[in-house]
Design a protein around this motif. Sequence first.
Motif, PDB file in Angstrom:
ATOM      1  N   PHE A   1       0.829  -1.202   0.000  1.00 46.96           N
ATOM      2  CA  PHE A   1       0.000   0.000   0.000  1.00 46.96           C
ATOM      3  C   PHE A   1       0.864   1.253   0.000  1.00 46.96           C
ATOM      4  O   PHE A   1       1.912   1.295   0.629  1.00 46.96           O
TER       5      PHE A   1
ATOM      6  N   THR B   1      -2.785   5.323   1.613  1.00 42.23           N
ATOM      7  CA  THR B   1      -3.680   4.195   1.888  1.00 42.23           C
ATOM      8  C   THR B   1      -3.388   3.615   3.264  1.00 42.23           C
ATOM      9  O   THR B   1      -4.302   3.277   4.021  1.00 42.23           O
TER      10      THR B   1
ATOM     11  N   GLU C   1      -4.907   5.887   5.787  1.00 44.38           N
ATOM     12  CA  GLU C   1      -6.361   5.722   5.781  1.00 44.38           C
ATOM     13  C   GLU C   1      -6.764   4.445   6.524  1.00 44.38           C
ATOM     14  O   GLU C   1      -7.724   4.443   7.300  1.00 44.38           O
TER      15      GLU C   1
END
Length: 85
Positions: free
Chosen positions: A5, A9, A12
């Motif tokens: 990732f 990301t 998040e």
Amino acid sequence: MSESFDPATKKELETFLEQQQAHARFNQSVHHFTDMCWDKCITGTPSTRFSRSEESCLTNCVERFLDTSLFMVRKIEEQREQRIA
């Protein structure tokens, strides 16, 4: 898997996990004080309504639990701010 990732990301996902953990802690607290207050306050067989004393006890129990929880959160925040400063 998380190595694939990108940083945005990952951030998040971390935020999502933190929110879910906070939600789970909240639910656990609600279940805990519900059980505690029920055991303390409901002395008879439940019917369609609580007695006046049961209702008063439940209200006071929940309010004290919330007061204590808010007090603890404030103290933890104060300690965290003192460590940062």
